[in-house]
Design an enzyme around this catalytic site. Sequence first.
Site, PDB file in Angstrom:
ATOM      1  N   ASP A   1      69.444  43.207  53.003  1.00  0.00           N
ATOM      2  CA  ASP A   1      69.889  41.893  52.541  1.00  0.00           C
ATOM      3  C   ASP A   1      71.217  41.589  53.233  1.00  0.00           C
ATOM      4  OD1 ASP A   1      68.929  40.225  49.729  1.00  0.00           O
ATOM      5  OD2 ASP A   1      70.837  39.634  50.646  1.00  0.00           O
TER       6      ASP A   1
ATOM      7  N   LYS B   1      58.890  27.447  55.316  1.00  0.00           N
ATOM      8  CA  LYS B   1      57.827  28.393  54.942  1.00  0.00           C
ATOM      9  C   LYS B   1      56.544  28.090  55.730  1.00  0.00           C
ATOM     10  CE  LYS B   1      60.051  30.884  51.901  1.00  0.00           C
ATOM     11  NZ  LYS B   1      60.303  32.324  52.091  1.00  0.00           N
TER      12      LYS B   1
ATOM     13  N   TYR C   1      63.005  23.315  52.906  1.00  0.00           N
ATOM     14  CA  TYR C   1      62.668  24.698  52.524  1.00  0.00           C
ATOM     15  C   TYR C   1      61.152  24.932  52.695  1.00  0.00           C
ATOM     16  CZ  TYR C   1      61.320  28.350  49.176  1.00  0.00           C
ATOM     17  OH  TYR C   1      60.744  29.445  48.573  1.00  0.00           O
TER      18      TYR C   1
HETATM   19  P1  NAI Z   1      66.602  34.879  46.013  1.00  0.00           P
HETATM   20  O1  NAI Z   1      67.319  33.704  46.553  1.00  0.00           O
HETATM   21  O2  NAI Z   1      66.998  35.427  44.694  1.00  0.00           O
HETATM   22  O3  NAI Z   1      66.651  36.067  47.088  1.00  0.00           O
HETATM   23  C1  NAI Z   1      66.670  35.865  48.477  1.00  0.00           C
HETATM   24  C2  NAI Z   1      67.539  36.924  49.102  1.00  0.00           C
HETATM   25  O4  NAI Z   1      67.569  36.674  50.514  1.00  0.00           O
HETATM   26  C3  NAI Z   1      68.990  36.895  48.599  1.00  0.00           C
HETATM   27  O5  NAI Z   1      69.385  38.165  48.104  1.00  0.00           O
HETATM   28  C4  NAI Z   1      69.800  36.506  49.818  1.00  0.00           C
HETATM   29  O6  NAI Z   1      71.067  37.169  49.898  1.00  0.00           O
HETATM   30  C5  NAI Z   1      68.882  36.938  50.956  1.00  0.00           C
HETATM   31  N1  NAI Z   1      69.193  36.176  52.171  1.00  0.00           N
HETATM   32  C6  NAI Z   1      69.416  34.848  52.283  1.00  0.00           C
HETATM   33  N2  NAI Z   1      69.734  34.524  53.542  1.00  0.00           N
HETATM   34  C7  NAI Z   1      69.717  35.684  54.242  1.00  0.00           C
HETATM   35  C8  NAI Z   1      69.975  36.013  55.591  1.00  0.00           C
HETATM   36  N3  NAI Z   1      70.340  35.075  56.483  1.00  0.00           N
HETATM   37  N4  NAI Z   1      69.865  37.297  55.965  1.00  0.00           N
HETATM   38  C9  NAI Z   1      69.523  38.259  55.066  1.00  0.00           C
HETATM   39  N5  NAI Z   1      69.270  38.022  53.782  1.00  0.00           N
HETATM   40  C10 NAI Z   1      69.359  36.731  53.364  1.00  0.00           C
HETATM   41  O7  NAI Z   1      65.056  34.491  45.986  1.00  0.00           O
HETATM   42  P2  NAI Z   1      63.850  35.162  45.180  1.00  0.00           P
HETATM   43  O8  NAI Z   1      63.530  34.319  44.017  1.00  0.00           O
HETATM   44  O9  NAI Z   1      64.075  36.599  45.002  1.00  0.00           O
HETATM   45  O10 NAI Z   1      62.655  34.959  46.230  1.00  0.00           O
HETATM   46  C11 NAI Z   1      62.384  35.929  47.220  1.00  0.00           C
HETATM   47  C12 NAI Z   1      61.493  35.308  48.279  1.00  0.00           C
HETATM   48  O11 NAI Z   1      60.310  34.821  47.676  1.00  0.00           O
HETATM   49  C13 NAI Z   1      62.145  34.130  49.004  1.00  0.00           C
HETATM   50  O12 NAI Z   1      61.761  34.176  50.373  1.00  0.00           O
HETATM   51  C14 NAI Z   1      61.540  32.921  48.334  1.00  0.00           C
HETATM   52  O13 NAI Z   1      61.476  31.821  49.211  1.00  0.00           O
HETATM   53  C15 NAI Z   1      60.153  33.445  47.975  1.00  0.00           C
HETATM   54  N6  NAI Z   1      59.613  32.738  46.814  1.00  0.00           N
HETATM   55  C16 NAI Z   1      60.090  33.023  45.548  1.00  0.00           C
HETATM   56  C17 NAI Z   1      59.572  32.361  44.463  1.00  0.00           C
HETATM   57  C18 NAI Z   1      59.982  32.704  43.056  1.00  0.00           C
HETATM   58  O14 NAI Z   1      59.386  32.148  42.137  1.00  0.00           O
HETATM   59  N7  NAI Z   1      60.962  33.565  42.820  1.00  0.00           N
HETATM   60  C19 NAI Z   1      58.550  31.302  44.630  1.00  0.00           C
HETATM   61  C20 NAI Z   1      58.128  31.091  45.995  1.00  0.00           C
HETATM   62  C21 NAI Z   1      58.650  31.804  47.040  1.00  0.00           C
HETATM   63  C1  15L Z   2      60.110  28.602  45.166  1.00  0.00           C
HETATM   64  O1  15L Z   2      59.670  28.603  46.307  1.00  0.00           O
HETATM   65  C2  15L Z   2      61.489  29.069  44.871  1.00  0.00           C
HETATM   66  O2  15L Z   2      61.874  30.129  45.716  1.00  0.00           O
HETATM   67  C3  15L Z   2      61.685  29.488  43.421  1.00  0.00           C
HETATM   68  O3  15L Z   2      63.085  29.589  43.179  1.00  0.00           O
HETATM   69  C4  15L Z   2      61.042  28.496  42.465  1.00  0.00           C
HETATM   70  O4  15L Z   2      61.720  27.281  42.524  1.00  0.00           O
HETATM   71  C5  15L Z   2      59.580  28.303  42.810  1.00  0.00           C
HETATM   72  O5  15L Z   2      59.389  28.005  44.179  1.00  0.00           O
HETATM   73  C6  15L Z   2      58.889  27.225  41.987  1.00  0.00           C
HETATM   74  O6  15L Z   2      58.192  26.384  42.544  1.00  0.00           O
HETATM   75  O7  15L Z   2      59.032  27.268  40.758  1.00  0.00           O
END
Ligand code: NAI
Ligand code: 15L
Length: 273
Positions: A41, A147, A143
Site C-alpha cells: 500500500d 475501472k 472512478y
Molecule cells: P480503500 O480506499 O479503503 O482502499 C484502497 C487502498 O488503496 C488504500 O489503502 C490506499 O492507501 C491505497 N492506494 C490508493 N492509491 C494508491 C497508490 N497510488 N498506490 C498504492 N496504494 C494506493 O478501498 P476499499 O473499500 O478497501 O476497496 C478496495 C478496492 O476494491 C478498490 O480498488 C475499490 O475500488 C474496489 N471496490 C471496493 C468496493 C467496496 O464496496 N468496498 C466496491 C467496488 C470496488
Molecule cells: C465502489 O466502487 C466503492 O469503492 C465503494 O466505496 C462503494 O461506494 C461501492 O462502490 C458502492 O457502490 O457502494
Amino acid sequence: MTTQTNSKPFKRLLLTGAAGGLGRVLRERLKPFTEVLRLSDLSDLGPAREGEEIVQCDLADKSAVMAMMEGVDAVLHFGGISVEAAFEPIMLANIQGTYNLYEAVHKCNVQRVIFASSNHTVGFYRTTDLVDADMPFRADSMYGVSKCFGEVLSRYYYDRFGIETVCLRIGSSFPEPLNPRMMVTYFSYDDLVESLRCALFAPRVGHTIAFGVSNNPKKWWDDSKAGHLGYQGKDSSEKFADKFPPTAERPAKDDPTTIFQGGPFVLSGPIYK
Ligand code: NAI
Ligand code: 15L
C-alpha cells in the site's frame, strides 16, 4: 492412511491496497491460501506479522511496482482510489498504477490477477435493468471509467500474453448495508473471500468478468457468464431488512440516485438524460 502436510496452495500472493477497508479484512483471511502474503500500500501497514512481507509503494511508481512483483505467484489488485475524485489522482493511481502492475505481472511471469473492479463500470444502467458481463460499459464517474480501463487492459494482457484475470465488479462490501441501495449491492466479507477463493483456484479463468454480490433478494446483475468460477453467495442483505422498512426515508422515485444503479456516484456531474 492420510499424510498431514502444512503446505499451502500458493507460495506467495500479493495483495495491493492492503491498508484499505477491504485490504484489512483480507490481510487475515487470505493467509490459509498462501505460505507468504505480500502486502502493499501507499499507506503504512505496520510491522510484518508471521507469514507476511510488507512493501510500501506508490502504484504510480513503475520501478517500485516492478520490484514489488518479484517472486509473486498471483495478485489480488485492490489498491487505488476507491471513490470519485479529480481525474489526475485517479489517472495516476488507477490508470498508470494498473498499467504498471500488468507490466510487472508480465515481466515476472505471474499467471493470474484478481482485479477489484466495481459496479460503477455500469452505474449508468437503470435500476430496472438486469446487467450481464457482455453488456457495454456505462461508467457513472471518472472512478468508474478508470475501472473500465482496468478491465480492458486486463483483457489486452490476456489476449496478447495469456495472463489470466478475474475482474470482480464488487457491489458494496461493508459489514452491512449502509442505505436502501446497498440492500441490492451488498457483498458480505464472507462472500467476498469465497469469491476470491473461487477466482484463485478455478482451473481456468481466461478473462472473466464477475459480479461481486451476495445472494440478495433483489438483483441488478446476472452473473451467469462467470458460472465457471463456481461462486455461490451464501449471505443475503435480507437479514438487514429491518434497517430499511418501506416506511423509512429514501430518495424520491425521480431522483437520479433512485433511477440509476450507481446511486450517489451519478451525481458527480450533470446527467444528460
Ligand atoms: P480503500 O480506499 O479503503 O482502499 C484502497 C487502498 O488503496 C488504500 O489503502 C490506499 O492507501 C491505497 N492506494 C490508493 N492509491 C494508491 C497508490 N497510488 N498506490 C498504492 N496504494 C494506493 O478501498 P476499499 O473499500 O478497501 O476497496 C478496495 C478496492 O476494491 C478498490 O480498488 C475499490 O475500488 C474496489 N471496490 C471496493 C468496493 C467496496 O464496496 N468496498 C466496491 C467496488 C470496488
Ligand atoms: C465502489 O466502487 C466503492 O469503492 C465503494 O466505496 C462503494 O461506494 C461501492 O462502490 C458502492 O457502490 O457502494
